[in-house]
Each structure stands twice: as structure tokens, then as C-alpha cells.
Scaffold this motif. Sequence first.
Motif, short mmCIF file in Angstrom:
data_model
loop_
_atom_site.label_atom_id
_atom_site.label_comp_id
_atom_site.label_asym_id
_atom_site.label_seq_id
_atom_site.Cartn_x
_atom_site.Cartn_y
_atom_site.Cartn_z
N ASN A 155 -11.73 26.13 -23.63
CA ASN A 155 -11.39 24.91 -22.78
C ASN A 155 -10.49 25.48 -21.55
O ASN A 155 -9.55 26.26 -21.55
N ASP A 156 -10.98 25.45 -20.30
CA ASP A 156 -10.15 25.43 -19.23
C ASP A 156 -9.93 26.97 -19.09
O ASP A 156 -10.90 27.60 -18.97
N LYS A 157 -8.73 27.38 -19.14
CA LYS A 157 -8.43 28.88 -18.80
C LYS A 157 -8.06 29.72 -20.28
O LYS A 157 -7.95 30.83 -20.30
N HIS A 169 -11.85 22.26 -27.73
CA HIS A 169 -11.12 21.55 -26.68
C HIS A 169 -9.85 20.92 -27.24
O HIS A 169 -9.58 19.95 -26.95
#
Length: 244
Positions: A71-73, A30
Motif C-alpha cells: 500500500n502506498d510507499k 492495505h
Amino acid sequence: MSSFPVSIPSKENHLITLSQEGPLFILHLHNKDNRFTTEFCLAILQGLQIVEDYFINSEETTDMALVTVGNDKIYSNGLDLMHALSYTPFMDIYLLLLRRLVTFCIPTVAALNGHAFAGGCMLAFAHDYRVMRSDRGYMCMNEVDLPSALHPGMAGILRYKMTPKTFRDMILQGHRFTAQEALDKDLVDVICPGDEVLPKAKELALKWAPKAKAGIVYKQLKDEMYTDIVRLLAVPFHRLAPKM
């Protein structure tokens, strides 16, 4: 042994988090869009060392596997090019990370929660298995569009993990592979919607975690399987830099 979860390199500056869920170790990347810098590579290497120490210090061989997730997209957008160009030793540290992961002592699964570009794509291919998000994200080696040459060790990983035609399309065209294309070309093992990527990766990791009961033999088998890749990844980047 470490107490989980572990924030690496520190709680104040945690670029990755290593947690344990039964026989599984989950390495959560991340660092924004997870572009590789020296600090980020060293953090991941530290996480791998903690897992390997746990493996070595276990009194008996047991089920064990590693899952990495972004992380995320974004899984990883590759190298931080400004850092790579400004700090000469960086590439050798990144190549060491790939070498460690390719021959890691337990089964490994990359949970591709989004884009895996260039160096991030390489990290994914350094795993034993890959689960890719079907509703967003591409796998892509875009060096031809930067432009940037490819280290022989990186080319070696890709050459081993795909057919010659797919290798051509990935390197010379910089083709962006969707999840369905990646599955059709055997680049990944499973595709699924974004909210299922990590659960499916854990499911796949649990399936193969018993193979860690082979102990050090599991790593020895990888060493033999990937002997040419390991040799190529060990070529110091500074020897090639003037040509690249």
C-alpha cells in the motif's frame, strides 16, 4: 467459488483485497503499513486458501499466478512487535504463512511498491519472483539493530535465496539494499519506477503463469526444492523463545 473482488476478513474490516484478472490473482495488502498481527496473517492465509481452492477445483489445469502488492510507499514494515511479544501463538502463525507461501501451488510474484523490512522482507523472499520499485524503498533485515534473533526457518529462506556474502551483509550489518543493489545481488528479478511496479509484476506473473499447468506437480517441486526450509519453518517458536 468466490466472487471477486473479495474483502478479507470482511467488507467492514478489509485488511486485504483479493481480485482476479484473467489467470492472475492480485492480493492487495492495505493494513496501514502492513505490519503483521495475528489477524493480518490469518487474513492473508484466508486469501491464499481461496486461491488454492480455485486451483484445486478447476476442471482442467490452466495458466495461473499470484501477485501480492502493498500500500502506498510500503510493501510491509514487518512484525507488529508489541503484538508479537504480547500474544505467544503469533510467531507460529506467521511462520505458517511463510511456509504456505514458499510452497504455494502456483507461481508467485511480490510487487515491492516500497519498503520491505524485516518480516515484510521475509514475505517478499517467500515468493518465487520479486519486482522492486527503483525510486523509493529498501529491502532490509534489521534484527541486529532491534536487537532480535532470527528463527531458523526465516534464516533458512534467506540462506537459500542469496549468496553467503549477501546473507552476511543482510543479517550482520542490517544493510538496506536499494533496488539497484538488490538487482545486482539477484535478490529481485526486475526493478522499475513506482508506477510500473504492479504492471511489471503482472507481466512477470503472466510469463510464468503457464507453469501452473503442471498442476499439483508445481507444488511438489517446490516441496522438494525447499524441503530444508519447510522443516525449519515447522520448528515451533515456543521451543526457541527462551533462547531468543
